[in-house]
Design an enzyme around this catalytic site. Structure first.
Site: not given
Ligand code: RB5
Length: 151
Positions: A8, A65, A67, A98, A133
Site C-alpha cells: 500500500d 504495508c 506494519t 516450520h 511440520h
Molecule cells: C496504513 O495507514 C496502515 O494501516 C497500513 O499500511 C497497515 O499498517 C495495516 O496493517
C-alpha cells in the site's frame, strides 16, 4: 524464482527498493502495485499477491504495508496462502522451515530497509523442513478446506 510483490502507500517506498533488490538478485518480479504514495487500501494488494501465489503464477509473495499485519491478515483469506508477518531474518527462516509460508509480509514503517532485504533473502533461500511440520501444516490446510468448521 518468480516473486509477486505488492504494497500500500505506507509500504510503497520499501516495495520499490525490495523489487530492485530482487531483480538485482536475478528473480522475476511481478509487481501488482501500488504505484505511488497516494493512499490506497492494503487488502486490494494483499489479495492480488495472494492470488498470484495460490494460482501458481508466482512461487512466493512479498507484501509491504505500515506494519505488515493487515497485509498478512488479508492474504491469508486466499485459500492456499500461508502469509507470515515477519520482523527479523530468523523468523523469516522459521516461517519457511516450520510453517511452509509462501508469502512474507513486512513493515515499511518500523523495520529498516536493510533488515527487510535480509528478511526477504532468508525467506526465499530457506526450504520447508517437512517431517513433523508437514502434518501440522496439513491440519491448517484441512481447516481451510472446511472453513474451520471441523477437523
Ligand atoms: C496504513 O495507514 C496502515 O494501516 C497500513 O499500511 C497497515 O499498517 C495495516 O496493517
Amino acid at each position: 524464482m518468480r516473486v509477486a510483490i505488492g504494497s500500500d502507500h505506507a509500504g510503497f517506498e520499501q516495495k520499490e527498493s525490495l523489487k530492485a533488490h530482487l531483480l538485482a538478485n536475478g528473480h522475476d518480479v511481478v509487481d501488482v502495485g501500488t504505484g505511488s504514495e497516494d493512499s490506497v487500501d492494503y487488502p486490494d494488494y494483499a489479495l492480488l499477491v495472494g492470488r498470484e501465489v495460490a494460482g501458481g503464477d508466482a512461487e512466493y509473495g512479498v507484501l509491504v504495508c505500515g506494519t505488515g499485519i493487515g497485509m498478512a491478515i488479508a492474504a491469508n483469506k486466499i485459500v492456499g496462502v500461508r502469509a507470515a508477518n515477519v520482523t527479523s531474518p530468523e523468523f523469516a527462516a522459521l516461517a519457511r522451515q516450520h510453517n511452509n509460508a509462501n508469502v512474507v509480509a513486512v513493515s515499511g514503517r518500523f523495520v529498516d530497509p536493510q533488515v527487510n532485504e535480509q528478511i526477504v533473502d532468508a525467506f526465499l533461500a530457506t526450504a520447508f523442513e517437512g517431517g513433523r511440520h508437514a502434518g501440522r501444516v496439513a491440519k491448517i490446510s484441512d481447516a481451510e478446506e472446511h472453513r474451520g468448521r471441523r477437523g
